[in-house]
Scaffold this motif. Structure first.
Motif, PDB file in Angstrom:
ATOM      1  N   ASN A 186       0.841  -1.188   0.000  1.00 32.15           N
ATOM      2  CA  ASN A 186       0.000   0.000   0.000  1.00 32.15           C
ATOM      3  C   ASN A 186       0.884   1.249   0.000  1.00 32.15           C
ATOM      4  OD1 ASN A 186      -1.655   2.222   0.918  1.00 32.15           O
ATOM      5  ND2 ASN A 186      -3.157   0.726   1.641  1.00 32.15           N
TER       6      ASN A 186
ATOM      7  N   LYS B  60       5.578   5.403   6.472  1.00 31.43           N
ATOM      8  CA  LYS B  60       6.878   4.952   6.968  1.00 31.43           C
ATOM      9  C   LYS B  60       7.970   5.963   6.615  1.00 31.43           C
ATOM     10  CE  LYS B  60       8.330   0.740   6.768  1.00 31.43           C
ATOM     11  NZ  LYS B  60       8.448   0.410   8.210  1.00 31.43           N
TER      12      LYS B  60
ATOM     13  N   TYR C  68       0.840   3.364   3.153  1.00 31.36           N
ATOM     14  CA  TYR C  68       1.618   2.798   4.252  1.00 31.36           C
ATOM     15  C   TYR C  68       3.089   3.185   4.113  1.00 31.36           C
ATOM     16  CZ  TYR C  68       4.253  -0.744   6.828  1.00 31.36           C
ATOM     17  OH  TYR C  68       5.154  -1.388   7.649  1.00 31.36           O
TER      18      TYR C  68
END
Length: 379
Positions: A208, A215, A211
């Motif tokens: 994804n 990060k 995501y």
């Protein structure tokens, strides 16, 4: 009375006599939209305004700078540049809201930099009307692209065209309480992350992009800023994805870092590139686009110009503290050309839609600016 005293008296009388025109021009210009990179309407207005006050040879260059060369010939060197920027931080393309209330002007961009920009044009008008003779030529400039992603395009173009012919540089921007003598450099990036994405149920397990963007942001914020100078960083915008039941295939974010020292920017450059490289080694698609690049100060001492500004301010009962900032001065300072930035008003709320300017404060501010201009005049 000496010739200099006579000129000074005429200047004070001129400012008071023409104050209604100055305030009327602020009210009119404040309504004209001018998002960075789209300053066309204000550029046309400023050119016409200068010409209505007797300016000749006014040009709008390719960067949408409005330039009035005063006593400047093709062979003129050692020029003084006096600038006020036309763009505002707001994207509006329709007329901006304006109101007058309790001795204040309210409008988006009313202080930053409308009030100061009109002040520059009024100085040009005064020089013409009083036939002031400069020691060297003066460039009165209403420049584009000071804000945000304008990336100082107007000043870059001005310095490209005039280069070392300019020996001193005054940016009229900000308020009455400070004078900017140092440059905060910055880098601004758009980062786009791509993955395979897919259906949230049928392709569960696919990577994804949101995501991985999260990060990356976490990694950016794990950095301890260097101890030398002042260095900062910020993620200011994130967007991406398709729907709640879609594994995001792409996500983008805007990231910037700033420092008042070149070493600070180098430190951040190295860290930034290491973060990008680490995500690429995971097989994540990462594209980066440099949106803005503002340099720090080079080997130059602007203290002589700062002294002129502070002494002019003290003459009218105002003190100024020195500070660093990201202004049009970044470009000349990076080139070794003395430059300072200061404003002509008291106010509050810059970069908000509730920004206001104290109208009466501009009376003092204009006298201070005129005093600075007189330092360039032979008498």
């Amino acid at each position: 009375m000496s010739e200099c005293q006579n000129i000074h008296q005429k200047v004070i009388e001129y400012l008071e006599e023409n104050r209604p025109r100055y305030l009327a021009a602020i009210r009119e210009l404040a309504r004209i939209p001018a998002p960075s990179n789209h300053e066309e309407q204000r550029a046309i207005w400023c050119k016409q305004y200068l010409e209505s006050l007797g300016a000749t040879g006014v040009v709008i260059d390719d960067a949408l700078n409005v330039i009035f060369p005063y006593h400047v010939s093709e062979n003129s060197n050692d020029l003084c540049a006096i600038l006020g920027h036309t763009d505002v931080v707001f994207p509006d393309t329709e007329p901006l809201p304006f109101r007058e209330e309790n001795g204040r002007y309210y409008a988006p961009g009313i202080g930053d930099d409308t009030t100061n920009a009109v002040a520059v044009m009024e100085m040009a008008a005064m020089a013409i009307a009083l036939n002031l003779q400069p020691k060297t030529g003066i460039l009165f400039v209403l420049n584009s692209g000071e804000e945000g992603l304008g990336n100082l395009k107007g000043t870059r173009q001005l310095m490209k065209d005039y280069g070392s012919r300019i020996s001193r540089f005054y940016a009229i921007d900000g308020e009455l309480d400070s004078v900017v003598t140092d440059a905060v450099g910055s880098k601004r990036w758009r980062i786009t992350i791509t993955t395979e994405g897919g259906h949230s149920f049928g392709n569960f397990g696919n990577r994804n992009a949101i995501y991985y963007a999260a990060k990356m942001i976490d990694m950016f914020y794990s950095l301890k800023a260097p101890d030398f100078g002042k260095t900062t960083y910020n993620v200011g915008l994130i967007e991406g994805g398709t729907s709640v039941n879609t594994i995001a295939q792409n996500c983008s974010l805007m990231y910037e870092y700033r420092s008042n020292q070149r070493e600070g920017l180098t430190y951040m450059d190295t860290f930034f590139q290491s973060v990008i490289a680490s995500f690429r080694t995971m097989g994540i698609g990462v594209e980066v686009e440099l949106l803005g690049d503002r340099p720090c100060k080079g080997e130059v001492d602007p203290s002589a110009l700062a002294k002129i500004v502070t002494e002019a301010s003290l003459k009218y009962g105002r003190s100024r503290y020195e500070e660093c900032g990201s202004t049009d001065c970044n470009i000349p300072l990076s080139m070794g050309i003395p430059a300072v930035c200061f404003g002509v008003y008291d106010g509050c709320g810059a970069h908000t839609r509730d920004e206001w300017v104290d109208i009466e404060s501009t009376r003092t501010g204009m006298k201070i600016l005129a005093e600075v201009l007189l330092s360039e005049i032979s008498c």
